[in-house]
Design an enzyme around this catalytic site. Structure first.
Site, PDB file in Angstrom:
ATOM      1  N   CYS A 103       3.933   3.414  -4.686  1.00  0.00           N
ATOM      2  CA  CYS A 103       4.945   2.377  -4.899  1.00  0.00           C
ATOM      3  C   CYS A 103       4.380   1.048  -5.362  1.00  0.00           C
ATOM      4  CB  CYS A 103       5.757   2.165  -3.621  1.00  0.00           C
ATOM      5  SG  CYS A 103       4.809   1.363  -2.313  1.00  0.00           S
ATOM      6  N   CYS A 114     -10.117   4.060   6.953  1.00  0.00           N
ATOM      7  CA  CYS A 114     -10.794   5.054   6.122  1.00  0.00           C
ATOM      8  C   CYS A 114      -9.740   5.671   5.207  1.00  0.00           C
ATOM      9  CB  CYS A 114     -11.415   6.103   7.053  1.00  0.00           C
ATOM     10  SG  CYS A 114     -12.343   7.359   6.179  1.00  0.00           S
ATOM     11  N   CYS A 141       1.633   4.153   3.912  1.00  0.00           N
ATOM     12  CA  CYS A 141       2.242   2.989   3.271  1.00  0.00           C
ATOM     13  C   CYS A 141       3.601   2.739   3.925  1.00  0.00           C
ATOM     14  CB  CYS A 141       2.409   3.253   1.775  1.00  0.00           C
ATOM     15  SG  CYS A 141       3.431   2.012   0.944  1.00  0.00           S
TER      16      CYS A 141
END
Ligand SMILES: [Zn+2]
Length: 221
Positions: free
Chosen positions: A120, A189, A166
């Site tokens: 996005c 990570c 996200c």
């Protein structure tokens, strides 16, 4: 049978009327209890009607809230994700696969800029917080904004880890571990395949699939 029904209906009607006409103080306790029994079905019907109206109002509010400001979620169909992403990006970002260490685009990448979500375009990590963890995956000690990532408890492979996604499109990014450097002690990570890199001084590309929210406003200027 019909007679009983008609009589019953009349009696209920009379009781309901009585409840509204006679002042509460003049009703004895027993009749008030009976009236309570009569009133409740009436209240239920009235309540149902009101409730339906409330539902309509509520759904309208949710819709507008979803399109309000910066908290907009980006949702696309699986076909749209497949069309936008490479096979590896799709496997990692949408199916939570992990790229092999030391193979990704960014584990050994040292330019100044911002790492954004491959799905996005949301800004996720700054090169200022990137460090060499020796793991073979790009590692950061914090996201650009805590609100940019969501944490999910991950109990796969017989271990308890914290998955990072996200916050805008729910792309799988990687995991966070409590063995990072100062000042946070955290190690984010992250898979290179879930990231894009935007060089310092360059605009972040819009990948939300939405028209820019500012479009309507700028016409007033
Ligand atoms: Zn995203």
């Amino acid at each position: 049978m019909m007679k009983i029904l008609v009589m019953g209906t009349l009696l209920l009607g009379f009781l309901a009327l009585y409840a509204n006409i006679v002042p509460a103080g003049r009703q004895n306790i027993r009749s008030r209890r009976m009236l309570g029994m009569v009133r409740s079905p009436i209240a239920m019907v009235a309540g149902l009607i009101n409730h339906e109206q409330d539902d309509e109002k509520d759904s309208g509010q949710i819709k507008s809230a979803e399109n309000d400001g910066e908290n907009v979620k980006v949702r696309k169909t699986e076909d749209e994700w497949k069309a936008q992403l490479t096979e590896e990006q799709y496997q990692v970002a949408r199916c939570s696969a992990t790229e092999r260490p030391f193979t990704g685009k960014y584990w050994n990448h040292h330019q100044d800029g911002t790492y954004t979500c491959v799905g996005c375009g949301q800004e996720l990590f700054s090169s200022d917080t990137k460090y060499d963890s020796g793991s073979g995956w790009p590692s950061y000690y914090k996201p650009v904004d805590k609100a940019a990532v969501d944490e999910i408890k991950d109990i796969s492979y017989g271990t308890v880890r914290t998955e990072i996604v996200c916050s805008r499109c729910e792309a799988h990014l990687g995991h966070v571990f409590p063995d990072g450097p100062r000042p946070t002690g955290q190690r984010y990570c992250i898979n290179s395949a879930s990231l894009d890199f935007v060089e310092k001084g360059t605009d972040t590309p819009d990948k939300t699939g939405e028209k820019p929210a500012e479009e309507a406003k700028t016409s007033d200027d």
